[in-house]
Design an enzyme around this catalytic site. Structure first.
Site, PDB file in Angstrom:
ATOM      1  N   ALA A  21       0.755  -1.083   0.066  1.00 39.73           N
ATOM      2  CA  ALA A  21       0.074  -0.114   0.112  1.00 39.73           C
ATOM      3  C   ALA A  21       0.896   1.417  -0.114  1.00 39.73           C
ATOM      4  CB  ALA A  21      -0.956  -0.103   1.103  1.00 39.73           C
ATOM      5  N   TYR A  66       8.797 -13.308 -14.182  1.00 38.10           N
ATOM      6  CA  TYR A  66       7.734 -12.728 -13.793  1.00 38.10           C
ATOM      7  C   TYR A  66       6.234 -13.108 -14.383  1.00 38.10           C
ATOM      8  CZ  TYR A  66       4.684  -8.552 -13.226  1.00 38.10           C
ATOM      9  OH  TYR A  66       3.413  -7.874 -12.765  1.00 38.10           O
ATOM     10  N   LYS A 121       3.096 -14.547 -12.286  1.00 39.22           N
ATOM     11  CA  LYS A 121       1.674 -14.023 -12.357  1.00 39.22           C
ATOM     12  C   LYS A 121       0.629 -15.188 -12.813  1.00 39.22           C
ATOM     13  CE  LYS A 121       2.083 -10.183 -10.624  1.00 39.22           C
ATOM     14  NZ  LYS A 121       1.318  -9.834  -9.294  1.00 39.22           N
ATOM     15  N   GLY A 163      -2.871  -4.709 -17.719  1.00 36.84           N
ATOM     16  CA  GLY A 163      -1.742  -4.334 -18.603  1.00 36.84           C
ATOM     17  C   GLY A 163      -0.756  -3.320 -18.122  1.00 36.84           C
ATOM     18  N   VAL A 165       0.353   0.015 -16.192  1.00 37.53           N
ATOM     19  CA  VAL A 165      -0.016   0.605 -15.468  1.00 37.53           C
ATOM     20  C   VAL A 165       1.287   1.611 -15.010  1.00 37.53           C
ATOM     21  CG1 VAL A 165      -1.403   1.020 -13.220  1.00 37.53           C
ATOM     22  CG2 VAL A 165      -1.438  -0.994 -14.304  1.00 37.53           C
ATOM     23  N   GLU A 173       5.458   3.139  -9.863  1.00 36.46           N
ATOM     24  CA  GLU A 173       6.935   2.899  -9.627  1.00 36.46           C
ATOM     25  C   GLU A 173       7.155   1.423  -9.997  1.00 36.46           C
ATOM     26  OE1 GLU A 173       7.792   3.544  -5.448  1.00 36.46           O
ATOM     27  OE2 GLU A 173       6.709   5.630  -5.650  1.00 36.46           O
ATOM     28  N   PHE A 174       6.578   0.548 -10.659  1.00 35.51           N
ATOM     29  CA  PHE A 174       6.920  -0.696 -11.068  1.00 35.51           C
ATOM     30  C   PHE A 174       8.034  -0.674 -11.979  1.00 35.51           C
ATOM     31  CE2 PHE A 174       5.973  -4.050 -14.356  1.00 35.51           C
ATOM     32  CZ  PHE A 174       5.746  -5.329 -13.480  1.00 35.51           C
TER      33      PHE A 174
END
Ligand code: NAP
Length: 255
Positions: A14, A156, A160, A187, A189, A192-193
């Site tokens: 969060a 990754y 998922k 898809g 976004v 900070e990914f």
């Protein structure tokens, strides 16, 4: 009136991106919150802001979802006063982008330990209490990468895909209770990914979203809020959302 008003929503991850947007969205709908992430100082600030703005109660915990003992301890403290009505299993990351034969095995461990084992740790700690109460909703945050691998996304994507499989398995295992398990799979976004994936290389991260309009964290929180707000006899098992420009995992309309 929102169906989550007055309920307790636990959001992992969060401190940023989709998880933070969920915290803001559910607070605005009158839900009480339990917010977990490693960066406790961010959670402290967010909690103070949301409590002030919405008059809700927010409990925070600086917890690494990979640390099973810490997760169990934090969950036990939480459920001693209140069992979450909703769990958003969102904490996750991509680390690196390499061909499988050139991959960094430490990155593999981070992704598997966080996205898969971390999600399992939190679920194992919280779900038994939901089952006892015969009430609850778990939303796992998957990815379009779990539906189709992309070059260099190998591990990754595998984590998922595993989350997707777990959503199915969890739904089967709570049969006989009214508990719902859903997956929301976005898809691109812009959060900070990509900065995390590229170890703080901001230019490389920005290039991921160049030439088209990606989803925002708020767009995803909006979809999650839709899933959570449905009547109890309705369960979205899997919701895939992409930016309009992202036609599939490979084809993105870039200017
Ligand atoms: N952005 C995308 O394009 C995209 C697409 C599809 C799916 N997703 C998924 O969406 C979820 C959220 O990602 P995001 O885009 O919002 O990225 P983000 O802005 O980097 O947020 C990730 C969150 O996960 C938390 N986290 C990471 N490792 C953790 C750990 N070991 N223990 C506890 N918390 C941890 C981070 O908090 P701390 O660092 O403070 O611990 C942060 O709050 C992830 O599961 C990701 O795989 C993202």
């Amino acid at each position: 009136m929102s169906r989550v008003s007055g309920k307790l929503v636990l959001v992992t991850g969060a401190s940023s991106g989709i998880g933070e947007a969920c915290a803001r969205r559910f607070a605005a709908e009158g839900a009480h919150l339990a917010l977990w992430a490693r960066r406790g100082e961010r959670l402290t600030q967010l909690a103070a802001e949301l409590e002030r703005a919405h008059g809700i109660a927010v409990r925070i915990a600086a917890v690494d979802v990979r640390d099973r003992a810490a997760v169990y301890r934090t969950a036990a403290e939480l459920v001693a006063t209140q069992v979450p009505d909703v769990l958003i299993n969102n904490a996750g990351l991509a680390a690196g982008l390499s061909k499988i034969h050139e991959g960094d095995v430490d990155d593999w461990d981070r992704m598997i330990d966080t996205n898969l084992k971390g999600l399992l740790n939190v679920t194992r700690a919280i779900l038994p209490h939901m089952v006892t109460r015969r009430r609850g909703h778990i939303v796992n945050i998957g990815s379009t990468a779990g539906h189709m691998s992309y070059p260099k996304g190998n591990v990754y994507s595998a984590t998922k895909a595993a989350v997707r499989s777990l959503t199915d398995g969890m739904n089967l295992d709570v049969a006989g209770t009214p508990i719902r398990v859903s997956s929301v799979d976005p898809g691109f976004v812009e959060t900070e990914f990509s900065e995390v994936r590229f170890r703080g290389d901001v230019d490389r991260a920005k290039a991921v979203y160049r030439g088209f309009k990606p989803l925002s964290a708020e767009d995803v929180a909006d979809a999650i809020a839709y899933v959570v707000n449905l009547p109890e006899h309705v369960n979205i098992v899997d919701l895939i959302l992409v930016p309009t420009a992202q036609r599939n995992i490979y084809v993105v309309d870039r200017e």
